[in-house]
Design a protein around this motif. Structure first.
Motif, short mmCIF file in Angstrom:
data_model
loop_
_atom_site.label_atom_id
_atom_site.label_comp_id
_atom_site.label_asym_id
_atom_site.label_seq_id
_atom_site.Cartn_x
_atom_site.Cartn_y
_atom_site.Cartn_z
N GLY A 41 39.56 -20.15 1.46
CA GLY A 41 39.78 -19.93 2.88
C GLY A 41 39.66 -21.22 3.68
N VAL A 42 40.56 -21.36 4.67
CA VAL A 42 40.55 -22.55 5.53
C VAL A 42 40.34 -22.11 6.97
CG1 VAL A 42 41.86 -24.55 6.36
CG2 VAL A 42 42.10 -23.80 3.98
N SER A 43 39.28 -22.62 7.60
CA SER A 43 38.99 -22.35 9.00
C SER A 43 38.15 -23.51 9.51
CB SER A 43 38.26 -21.02 9.18
OG SER A 43 37.03 -21.04 8.48
N LEU A 53 32.72 -24.19 1.64
CA LEU A 53 32.29 -23.10 0.78
C LEU A 53 31.05 -23.57 0.04
CD1 LEU A 53 35.72 -21.93 -0.69
CD2 LEU A 53 34.40 -20.86 1.14
N TYR A 54 30.05 -22.71 -0.04
CA TYR A 54 28.78 -23.08 -0.65
C TYR A 54 28.63 -22.41 -2.01
CZ TYR A 54 27.62 -24.82 3.98
OH TYR A 54 27.63 -25.50 5.18
N GLU A 55 28.52 -23.26 -3.04
CA GLU A 55 28.32 -22.74 -4.38
C GLU A 55 26.84 -22.40 -4.58
OE1 GLU A 55 29.77 -25.92 -6.79
OE2 GLU A 55 31.83 -25.15 -6.78
N ILE A 70 29.81 -17.66 -4.70
CA ILE A 70 30.17 -18.64 -3.67
C ILE A 70 30.06 -17.97 -2.31
CG2 ILE A 70 32.02 -20.08 -2.73
CD1 ILE A 70 33.12 -20.38 -5.56
N PHE A 71 29.42 -18.67 -1.38
CA PHE A 71 29.23 -18.13 -0.03
C PHE A 71 30.21 -18.78 0.94
CE2 PHE A 71 27.23 -18.72 4.19
CZ PHE A 71 27.23 -17.39 4.59
N SER A 72 30.86 -17.94 1.74
CA SER A 72 31.79 -18.42 2.77
C SER A 72 31.16 -18.23 4.14
CB SER A 72 33.12 -17.67 2.71
OG SER A 72 33.91 -17.98 3.84
N THR A 75 33.47 -16.07 6.64
CA THR A 75 33.47 -14.61 6.58
C THR A 75 32.05 -14.03 6.49
OG1 THR A 75 33.64 -14.60 4.16
CG2 THR A 75 35.71 -14.66 5.42
N GLY A 76 31.09 -14.90 6.12
CA GLY A 76 29.73 -14.43 5.93
C GLY A 76 29.57 -13.62 4.64
N GLU A 77 30.52 -13.73 3.74
CA GLU A 77 30.51 -12.95 2.51
C GLU A 77 30.24 -13.82 1.29
OE1 GLU A 77 34.21 -10.93 2.33
OE2 GLU A 77 33.71 -9.50 3.92
N ILE A 78 29.69 -13.18 0.26
CA ILE A 78 29.45 -13.84 -1.02
C ILE A 78 30.42 -13.26 -2.04
CG2 ILE A 78 27.80 -14.17 -2.90
CD1 ILE A 78 25.56 -14.07 -0.85
N SER A 79 31.17 -14.12 -2.68
CA SER A 79 32.08 -13.67 -3.73
C SER A 79 31.47 -14.00 -5.09
CB SER A 79 33.45 -14.34 -3.59
OG SER A 79 33.32 -15.76 -3.63
#
Length: 244
Positions: A41-43, A53-55, A70-72, A75-79
């Motif tokens: 994601g790009v923002s 993006l935080y690993e 990975i935390f974005s 979006t505040g979401e963790i994938s």
């Protein structure tokens, strides 16, 4: 560069003419750009810097470092990384928080509505800990086992009482009174002919103890009746001086 092209294209669709596009408009539109690129994601934040993006690096068995998620911040979401488990210090694995990490120590309750932290029980209230979301007040006739962070209610012992709920202490029965049962909310006055000269009494003593005519002994005090002081029977005698 691609973000700039997307922003320029969006502006042209809005204003229909490149001449109407200002540098500030293009900058603001670029900052508002949000799309999914090759790297994710790009923002952008308010300063125009791209959100990173935080690993989440996890020490796994064998002291191997893996990236299970990975935390974005956008979006505040963790994938989750497919095929990679998350290991906790407790030895548990999986992405669900182990119960031990969501539990409170005894004497605390979990504030699930606001801070999500463990909060100490107020005086006179108790909690077994764990996932309890409130502390319970000790009933009258009992006391909390600690002034704060109490874990259980203790029944008042004979000779003591607590009149109110949420007590942190049991009160000794005053001289002239007694209570012989556990968990009482009040003390009883010594009956006529008996006395109690100490606090925390579980029984009253008889004025007739050791007397040859026990039926003649009572506890008395003086009361003014029609202007004349007279001796009358009394309850709740605190000393032997009232025996007569």
């Amino acid at each position: 560069a691609y973000s700039l092209l997307l922003a320029a294209n969006s502006l042209l669709n809005e204003v229909r003419s490149l001449a109407n596009v200002t540098g500030e408009m293009l900058l603001n539109k670029t900052r508002a750009t949000d799309f999914e690129g090759i790297s994710g994601g790009v923002s952008f934040d308010v300063n125009g810097d791209r959100h990173g993006l935080y690993e989440i690096v996890n020490v796994q068995p064998g002291e191997v470092l893996r990236i299970p998620a990975i935390f974005s911040p956008d979006t505040g979401e963790i994938s989750h990384t497919e095929g990679v488990q998350l290991y906790w210090q407790s030895g548990d694995s999986g992405f669900d928080l182990p119960a031990a990490y969501g539990s409170c120590e005894p004497g605390f309750w979990k504030d699930v509505e606001d801070t999500r932290m463990c909060v100490a029980c107020a005086p006179g209230t108790v909690s077994p800990g764990g996932t309890a979301t409130a502390c319970e007040g000790c009933p009258a006739g009992s006391m909390a086992n600690f002034p704060r962070q109490a874990t259980e209610c203790l029944t008042c012992q004979p000779g003591n009482f607590s009149a109110d709920s949420k007590s942190t202490t049991c009160t000794p029965c005053p001289a002239g009174s007694f209570v012989s049962e556990h968990g009482q909310t009040s003390c009883k006055l010594c009956p006529v002919g008996q006395y109690s000269s100490s606090t925390s009494s579980t029984a009253c003593r008889s004025c007739a103890e050791g007397k040859s005519r026990p039926d003649l002994w009572a506890t008395l005090h003086q009361v003014e009746i029609n202007g004349v002081m007279e001796w009358v029977p009394m309850q709740g005698s605190p000393h032997t001086a009232t025996c007569g």
